[in-house]
Enzyme design. Structure first.
Site: not given
Ligand code: GLN
Length: 537
Positions: A147, A192, A350, A377, A401, A503, A505
């Site tokens: 690249d 190669q 999300g 979240c 939102e 989060h 996770e």
């Molecule tokens: N969209 C939502 C916010 O900005 C949740 C963000 C998320 O889930 N990371 O608060």
């Protein structure tokens, strides 16, 4: 001791699992008593992946110090069981940005600013800064050899061999050996060629890690060794594994760690992989199985939920359970049918409004039917919207939102977010402290009064509605006290309904499964067992 550098490059195609190979090598060297740090260089121009679509780049991994980074940092943390920071990942964009800032300041007055030496010097400085104090720095160069974009990084890696000394630098090339079904053969030619490409830049790989669907066999190894000028012992086979956590053992069995220690003139302790092997054993011998529905948006692109998937697996390890994830299509009006037979429901983070109503419906089903629910979240915001609409009867309750004119904006921006103009790195990011309410599910799971977790969002629970929500039975079990922000909500008369504004996770590790994922999977196991008992009766 001098820090030793291991540069990991990729050849032939992308998505070879370079990050997992790099992490596995890190794990093996760590198990030898060496201190290991990791770095990911991304050759694209974005300053960080924070503004990129997960479809293109996979999940954005958030570090303790609030950096939005490449998902490989998640692998680094999970394999090494240690924290990475903003210095452990940088992009071409960030490098150019700092060089250009310095040029404007006048740091280079009188000179022409060029890729070599100015960009490459900046890259090498960053290599050295992150390596400081570690026995080993594993530096993964994103992209594929050949690249245009990754050239400055490879050039910097080459120069490091010269400057740090060849005994202190090792080049490891991860490559693909494709299997051609028609002729029933493995092919070494692409490898190669990609090694030739590396040599053009002045890098001769010391080790080849060969991704392959079929065993290589002695002849193939000999051929690769000869054509790529790599000793036979340094041709390592990387077959597809059932679990990524098996890769360190697969490498160890072929003597890769021994080989690296020899090439870098290192003396180290004998390996201690017992703990890790026990994790793999549990993973491969589950006693039970649960199905978790994941109500996300990027259902066809699993990398978008990498850390969530891994944390679920860790929760499974803790409960000796195999976790099957069922990705839901939340735009489907018949969403109820998709979750009718699952053991638990998870709504991950999300952005954007696609499938939002489906997610709200799923949260309602979980609440009413007493299915374990875990919201992360956006998943917390969904739970609060659902509760407001269906328990408080605030019809049209929403997050601003998705509906800026909602009559009941139960999720909203804080004033400081309303004035944000730049989109990059301006969310609530990184760790914040959270105080837990005694006697709640969260408090029991963590077994602590205060915790800290990582954030990445703009919107918050609107405190104007908090009393109403709490009076109706929504338990606010965690708050960020300095700003009085809701961090965790849960339900009382429910086996396991919990949602977090952060989060969790990102902090889960195979060697240390996150308490909330552990608890969530335990609840899923209980539901699965109750359902089986019911079916038998
Ligand atoms: N969209 C939502 C916010 O900005 C949740 C963000 C998320 O889930 N990371 O608060």
């Amino acid at each position: 001791m001098n820090t030793k550098y291991i540069f990991v490059t990729g050849g032939v195609v992308s998505s070879l699992g370079k990050g997992i190979s790099a992490s596995s090598i890190g794990k093996l060297l760590q198990a030898r008593g060496l201190s290991v740090t990791m770095l990911k260089c991304d050759p694209y121009i974005n300053v960080d992946p924070g503004t990129m679509n997960p479809f293109q780049h996979g999940e954005v991994f958030v570090t303790e110090d609030g950096a939005e980074t490449d998902l490989d940092l998640g692998h680094y943390e999970r394999f090494l069981n240690r924290e990475m920071h903003h210095t452990n990942n940088f992009t071409a964009g960030k490098v150019y940005q700092s060089v250009i800032e310095r040029e404007r300041r006048g740091d280079f007055l009188g000179t022409t600013v060029q890729v070599i030496p100015h960009i490459t010097d900046e890259i090498k400085n960053r290599f050295r800064a992150v390596a400081k104090g570690a026995d080993i720095a594993i530096i993964e160069i994103g992209g594929t050899v050949g690249d245009i974009e990754s050239l400055p990084f490879l050039e910097a890696a080459r120069q490091m061999g010269l400057e740090a000394g060849r005994d202190n630098v090792l080049y490891l090339h991860v490559t693909l050996i494709p299997y051609i079904r028609a002729s029933e053969e493995l092919k070494t030619k692409p490898t190669q060629h990609s090694v030739q490409k590396l040599r053009e830049i002045g890098i001769s790989p010391d080790v080849l890690v060969c991704r392959t669907e079929r065993p290589l066999g002695p002849e193939m190894r000999a051929k690769l060794s000869m054509f790529c000028s790599v000793p036979k012992e340094s041709v390592i086979e990387a077959p597809d594994c059932e679990s990524i956590y098996e890769v360190p053992t697969v490498f160890h069995k072929q003597g890769l760690d021994e080989q690296i220690l020899m090439l870098l003139r290192l003396r180290a302790q004998s390996k201690d992989l017992d703990g890790w092997n026990e994790i793999v054993r549990r993973l491969k011998n589950p006693k039970r199985e649960v199905v978790v529905a994941l109500a996300g948006k990027y259902t066809d692109y699993k990398d978008a939920y990498k850390s969530v998937n891994e944390a679920l697996i860790h929760g499974g390890i803790a409960n000796e359970a195999k976790v099957r994830v069922r990705f839901l299509d939340t735009t489907d009006p018949k969403i109820a049918e998709q979750v009718a037979d699952v053991d638990a429901i998870l709504v991950p983070g999300g952005f954007g409004d696609r499938g939002i109503e489906g997610k709200i419906r799923v949260a309602q089903l979980a609440r009413e039917n007493k299915v374990p629910y875990f919201g992360l979240c956006l998943g917390l915001q969904i739970a609060v919207i659902e509760f407001s609409r269906n328990v408080l009867k605030l019809s049209g309750a929403h997050s601003t939102e998705f509906d800026p004119k909602s009559r009941y904006p139960v999720i909203d921006l804080l004033p400081e977010q309303k004035s944000v103009k730049d989109k990059g790195a301006t969310m609530r990011l990184g760790v914040y402290e959270c105080s837990l309410k005694k006697g709640t599910l969260a408090h029991r799971a963590y077994g602590a009064a205060t915790i800290s977790e990582r954030h990445r969002h703009r919107f918050e629970v609107n405190n104007k509605f908090r009393k109403l929500l709490e009076d109706a039975g929504l338990v606010v079990s965690g708050v960020h006290a300095p700003k009085n922000l809701v961090e965790i909500v849960e339900l009382k008369d429910h086996p396991w309904f919990l949602a977090t504004q952060f989060h969790p996770e990102f902090k889960s590790r195979p060697e240390d499964p996150h308490p909330l994922f552990r608890g969530f999977i335990a609840a899923a196991v209980e539901r699965a067992q109750a359902r089986q008992a019911h079916a038998r009766a």
